[in-house]
Design a protein around this motif. Structure first.
Motif, PDB file in Angstrom:
ATOM      1  N   LEU A 124       0.841  -1.189   0.000  1.00  0.00           N
ATOM      2  CA  LEU A 124       0.000   0.000   0.000  1.00  0.00           C
ATOM      3  C   LEU A 124       0.880   1.245   0.000  1.00  0.00           C
ATOM      4  O   LEU A 124       1.695   1.439   0.896  1.00  0.00           O
ATOM      5  CB  LEU A 124      -0.908   0.005   1.230  1.00  0.00           C
ATOM      6  CG  LEU A 124      -1.752   1.271   1.429  1.00  0.00           C
ATOM      7  CD1 LEU A 124      -2.728   1.450   0.271  1.00  0.00           C
ATOM      8  CD2 LEU A 124      -2.483   1.226   2.754  1.00  0.00           C
ATOM      9  N   ILE A 125       0.726   2.077  -1.028  1.00  0.00           N
ATOM     10  CA  ILE A 125       1.499   3.302  -1.149  1.00  0.00           C
ATOM     11  C   ILE A 125       0.672   4.448  -0.573  1.00  0.00           C
ATOM     12  O   ILE A 125      -0.533   4.561  -0.845  1.00  0.00           O
ATOM     13  CB  ILE A 125       1.855   3.593  -2.618  1.00  0.00           C
ATOM     14  CG1 ILE A 125       2.567   2.382  -3.236  1.00  0.00           C
ATOM     15  CG2 ILE A 125       2.726   4.826  -2.728  1.00  0.00           C
ATOM     16  CD1 ILE A 125       2.772   2.507  -4.742  1.00  0.00           C
ATOM     17  N   GLY A 126       1.294   5.278   0.238  1.00  0.00           N
ATOM     18  CA  GLY A 126       0.576   6.364   0.874  1.00  0.00           C
ATOM     19  C   GLY A 126       1.382   7.642   0.884  1.00  0.00           C
ATOM     20  O   GLY A 126       2.471   7.721   0.323  1.00  0.00           O
ATOM     21  N   GLY A 127       0.822   8.637   1.551  1.00  0.00           N
ATOM     22  CA  GLY A 127       1.497   9.913   1.671  1.00  0.00           C
ATOM     23  C   GLY A 127       0.799  11.010   0.901  1.00  0.00           C
ATOM     24  O   GLY A 127      -0.329  10.839   0.414  1.00  0.00           O
ATOM     25  N   PRO A 128       1.438  12.156   0.761  1.00  0.00           N
ATOM     26  CA  PRO A 128       0.802  13.291   0.101  1.00  0.00           C
ATOM     27  C   PRO A 128       0.442  12.990  -1.348  1.00  0.00           C
ATOM     28  O   PRO A 128       1.235  12.429  -2.084  1.00  0.00           O
ATOM     29  CB  PRO A 128       1.875  14.392   0.182  1.00  0.00           C
ATOM     30  CG  PRO A 128       3.164  13.665   0.442  1.00  0.00           C
ATOM     31  CD  PRO A 128       2.802  12.453   1.223  1.00  0.00           C
ATOM     32  N   GLY A 129      -0.793  13.334  -1.684  1.00  0.00           N
ATOM     33  CA  GLY A 129      -1.262  13.104  -3.049  1.00  0.00           C
ATOM     34  C   GLY A 129      -1.942  11.773  -3.266  1.00  0.00           C
ATOM     35  O   GLY A 129      -2.353  11.475  -4.391  1.00  0.00           O
ATOM     36  N   ASP A 130      -2.068  10.946  -2.227  1.00  0.00           N
ATOM     37  CA  ASP A 130      -2.679   9.623  -2.364  1.00  0.00           C
ATOM     38  C   ASP A 130      -4.025   9.746  -3.075  1.00  0.00           C
ATOM     39  O   ASP A 130      -4.979  10.302  -2.525  1.00  0.00           O
ATOM     40  CB  ASP A 130      -2.871   9.012  -0.971  1.00  0.00           C
ATOM     41  CG  ASP A 130      -3.525   7.637  -1.000  1.00  0.00           C
ATOM     42  OD1 ASP A 130      -3.856   7.139  -2.103  1.00  0.00           O
ATOM     43  OD2 ASP A 130      -3.714   7.045   0.080  1.00  0.00           O
ATOM     44  N   VAL A 148       2.210   0.786   5.298  1.00  0.00           N
ATOM     45  CA  VAL A 148       2.159   1.867   4.310  1.00  0.00           C
ATOM     46  C   VAL A 148       3.581   2.231   3.917  1.00  0.00           C
ATOM     47  O   VAL A 148       4.422   2.480   4.784  1.00  0.00           O
ATOM     48  CB  VAL A 148       1.454   3.113   4.877  1.00  0.00           C
ATOM     49  CG1 VAL A 148       1.485   4.249   3.854  1.00  0.00           C
ATOM     50  CG2 VAL A 148       0.021   2.795   5.284  1.00  0.00           C
ATOM     51  N   ILE A 149       3.857   2.254   2.617  1.00  0.00           N
ATOM     52  CA  ILE A 149       5.136   2.760   2.139  1.00  0.00           C
ATOM     53  C   ILE A 149       4.901   4.154   1.579  1.00  0.00           C
ATOM     54  O   ILE A 149       4.028   4.357   0.732  1.00  0.00           O
ATOM     55  CB  ILE A 149       5.784   1.825   1.092  1.00  0.00           C
ATOM     56  CG1 ILE A 149       7.145   2.398   0.665  1.00  0.00           C
ATOM     57  CG2 ILE A 149       4.881   1.567  -0.102  1.00  0.00           C
ATOM     58  CD1 ILE A 149       7.997   1.423  -0.116  1.00  0.00           C
ATOM     59  N   ASP A 150       5.645   5.114   2.081  1.00  0.00           N
ATOM     60  CA  ASP A 150       5.497   6.497   1.628  1.00  0.00           C
ATOM     61  C   ASP A 150       5.917   6.598   0.172  1.00  0.00           C
ATOM     62  O   ASP A 150       6.961   6.068  -0.234  1.00  0.00           O
ATOM     63  CB  ASP A 150       6.352   7.417   2.499  1.00  0.00           C
ATOM     64  CG  ASP A 150       6.045   8.884   2.290  1.00  0.00           C
ATOM     65  OD1 ASP A 150       6.351   9.390   1.192  1.00  0.00           O
ATOM     66  OD2 ASP A 150       5.517   9.518   3.220  1.00  0.00           O
ATOM     67  N   VAL A 165       7.602  -2.803   0.633  1.00  0.00           N
ATOM     68  CA  VAL A 165       6.478  -2.583   1.544  1.00  0.00           C
ATOM     69  C   VAL A 165       6.927  -1.733   2.723  1.00  0.00           C
ATOM     70  O   VAL A 165       8.111  -1.669   3.061  1.00  0.00           O
ATOM     71  CB  VAL A 165       5.900  -3.916   2.043  1.00  0.00           C
ATOM     72  CG1 VAL A 165       5.334  -4.722   0.878  1.00  0.00           C
ATOM     73  CG2 VAL A 165       6.962  -4.739   2.776  1.00  0.00           C
ATOM     74  N   GLY A 166       5.968  -1.104   3.364  1.00  0.00           N
ATOM     75  CA  GLY A 166       6.259  -0.329   4.546  1.00  0.00           C
ATOM     76  C   GLY A 166       6.358  -1.201   5.778  1.00  0.00           C
ATOM     77  O   GLY A 166       5.954  -2.369   5.762  1.00  0.00           O
ATOM     78  N   PRO A 167       6.897  -0.665   6.865  1.00  0.00           N
ATOM     79  CA  PRO A 167       6.961  -1.420   8.118  1.00  0.00           C
ATOM     80  C   PRO A 167       5.551  -1.780   8.589  1.00  0.00           C
ATOM     81  O   PRO A 167       4.600  -1.005   8.404  1.00  0.00           O
ATOM     82  CB  PRO A 167       7.629  -0.442   9.092  1.00  0.00           C
ATOM     83  CG  PRO A 167       8.297   0.582   8.227  1.00  0.00           C
ATOM     84  CD  PRO A 167       7.473   0.684   6.980  1.00  0.00           C
ATOM     85  N   SER A 168       5.407  -2.943   9.186  1.00  0.00           N
ATOM     86  CA  SER A 168       4.103  -3.381   9.671  1.00  0.00           C
ATOM     87  C   SER A 168       3.832  -2.797  11.054  1.00  0.00           C
ATOM     88  O   SER A 168       4.700  -2.796  11.925  1.00  0.00           O
ATOM     89  CB  SER A 168       4.054  -4.913   9.731  1.00  0.00           C
ATOM     90  OG  SER A 168       2.756  -5.363  10.061  1.00  0.00           O
ATOM     91  N   ALA A 169       2.626  -2.258  11.221  1.00  0.00           N
ATOM     92  CA  ALA A 169       2.205  -1.702  12.508  1.00  0.00           C
ATOM     93  C   ALA A 169       0.765  -2.135  12.764  1.00  0.00           C
ATOM     94  O   ALA A 169      -0.057  -2.153  11.845  1.00  0.00           O
ATOM     95  CB  ALA A 169       2.299  -0.186  12.501  1.00  0.00           C
ATOM     96  N   THR A 177       4.408  10.553   7.405  1.00  0.00           N
ATOM     97  CA  THR A 177       3.640  10.241   6.199  1.00  0.00           C
ATOM     98  C   THR A 177       2.196  10.692   6.346  1.00  0.00           C
ATOM     99  O   THR A 177       1.626  11.322   5.444  1.00  0.00           O
ATOM    100  CB  THR A 177       3.682   8.726   5.922  1.00  0.00           C
ATOM    101  OG1 THR A 177       5.026   8.334   5.629  1.00  0.00           O
ATOM    102  CG2 THR A 177       2.784   8.347   4.749  1.00  0.00           C
ATOM    103  N   LEU A 178       1.593  10.391   7.497  1.00  0.00           N
ATOM    104  CA  LEU A 178       0.187  10.743   7.712  1.00  0.00           C
ATOM    105  C   LEU A 178       0.001  12.249   7.862  1.00  0.00           C
ATOM    106  O   LEU A 178      -0.994  12.810   7.381  1.00  0.00           O
ATOM    107  CB  LEU A 178      -0.348  10.003   8.937  1.00  0.00           C
ATOM    108  CG  LEU A 178      -0.322   8.473   8.862  1.00  0.00           C
ATOM    109  CD1 LEU A 178      -0.943   7.873  10.107  1.00  0.00           C
ATOM    110  CD2 LEU A 178      -1.028   7.968   7.614  1.00  0.00           C
ATOM    111  N   ARG A 179       0.939  12.910   8.499  1.00  0.00           N
ATOM    112  CA  ARG A 179       0.839  14.367   8.648  1.00  0.00           C
ATOM    113  C   ARG A 179       0.900  15.053   7.283  1.00  0.00           C
ATOM    114  O   ARG A 179       0.113  15.964   6.991  1.00  0.00           O
ATOM    115  CB  ARG A 179       1.963  14.884   9.547  1.00  0.00           C
ATOM    116  CG  ARG A 179       1.908  16.408   9.776  1.00  0.00           C
ATOM    117  CD  ARG A 179       3.072  16.883  10.606  1.00  0.00           C
ATOM    118  NE  ARG A 179       3.039  16.355  11.958  1.00  0.00           N
ATOM    119  CZ  ARG A 179       3.917  15.490  12.459  1.00  0.00           C
ATOM    120  NH1 ARG A 179       4.927  15.047  11.698  1.00  0.00           N
ATOM    121  NH2 ARG A 179       3.820  15.068  13.700  1.00  0.00           N
TER     122      ARG A 179
END
Length: 361
Positions: A153-159, A211-213, A236-240, A316-318
């Protein structure tokens, strides 16, 4: 490096192109769109056409980076570019795996059968289509000259999906509920306030998220091109766990101390047709079926060993929240509950809290 990006006008492709330019590379984007970053040479072409790559096959390329999902696009690209390109980097997906797999699965897991057709018939064929694209790249370039980056899952600004900006947005814009709406004695955390701020969340304490930024992925891909990194890797992003993701979203939103999460069971949400994972009227990232938990808990060790690094989830979420706040329609996104739905569901949940149907945390 002389770099060809097949795409470059949409979210990930645009970020790859701008990152490569910032690293000092000579970047050309071949795409239908026109919104390429500054410093990029644009070649407009429609990859549905067999001769779409004719304008770029007269050059030598140090690296080609491709974000396509249509097998026909990739089959024609590797046919035309293998003689003139040193390396081919293809952004695939963890959706190529035949099953979510156990927590900690890696690249050795079984894939879905590749799609034989050149075009993707529908959403359910996304994984098979990407598998077919992988095969085309590896058949033409071999593992020594190719990188297959299976992104999570790719995330961050512009998702563009709205999945990764939903939770910080919701904590930044909770629903206010007065003491008339709920018996606050059911929760010590709200008993001191008659005007609580509530966020509806699913009861999923063991659900992994990952989530991978988009910026981290783009930077890594450019480094891989520079360093001639090859092979098949889960990017992939780290698992949380989901509660930790929510806490990161709360921190990113700088939510007021009086903001309270109101937890609903999976059965309660499903009975009210609240969607899972993504899409309209959903709770993004939520998965009710524990058999699917492995999809967000892949190791990613191979990519990290190849230099993939990650910024903090809260950052990433901010940044995703900041991007959403700047949009002309921040309250309307492809995924999540809109304010009215959120308020209605929350009121129903809180009204039933005294009867033991659910309660604020």
């Amino acid at each position: 490096m002389k770099t060809l990006v097949l795409g470059g006008t949409a979210w990930l492709g645009h970020r790859i192109a701008s990152t490569a330019v910032a690293a000092g590379h000579d970047v050309t984007c071949l795409a239908r769109g026109i919104a390429v970053p500054d410093g990029v040479t644009l070649v407009r072409a429609d990859r549905d056409h067999d001769d779409a790559l004719a304008p770029v096959i007269g050059h030598r390329w140090d690296a080609v980076i491709d974000v396509a999902r249509e097998p026909g696009h990739v089959r024609r690209a590797v046919r035309d570019l293998e003689p003139v390109a040193d390396r081919y980097l293809f952004i695939s997906t963890t959706s190529v795996y035949a099953a979510p797999g156990p927590v900690g699965a890696d690249e050795s897991a079984e894939r879905v059968p590749p799609l034989a057709a050149d075009r993707v018939p529908g959403p359910d064929d996304y994984g098979p289509a990407k598998a077919a694209c992988e095969d085309a790249v590896l058949d033409a370039f071999g593992e020594d000259r190719a990188l297959i980056a299976r992104a999570g899952l790719i995330g961050g600004p512009g998702d563009p999906t709205g999945r990764t900006d939903y939770w910080p947005w919701r904590f930044a814009h909770p629903t206010r509920a007065s003491s008339a709406d709920t018996d606050t004695s059911t929760s010590t955390s709200t008993s001191t306030s008659t005007d609580g701020r509530f966020v509806l969340v699913p009861d999923a304490p063991d659900l992994p998220t990952s989530v991978i930024d988009v910026r981290d992925l783009a930077e890594w891909l450019v480094r891989c091109a520079e360093q001639s990194t090859s092979g098949v890797m889960d990017a992939v992003g780290p698992s949380a766990l989901f509660p930790a993701h929510l806490e990161a979203a709360r921190e990113a939103a700088e939510a007021a101390p009086t903001t309270v999460t109101a937890t609903a069971s999976a059965d309660w949400l499903l009975a009210r047709e609240v969607g899972q994972w993504a899409g309209p009227r959903s709770l993004p990232l939520w998965i009710a079926d524990a058999d699917w938990y492995g999809m967000n808990a892949r190791t990613g060790d191979r990519a990290r060993s190849a230099g993939l690094t990650h910024r903090l989830l809260v950052d990433t979420l901010r940044d995703a929240l900041d991007d959403r706040e700047r949009r002309s329609d921040p309250g309307t996104r492809p995924s999540g509950l809109d304010d009215d739905d959120h308020a209605a569901l929350l009121a129903e949940l809180l009204a039933g809290a005294g009867a033991g149907e659910g309660s604020p945390d």
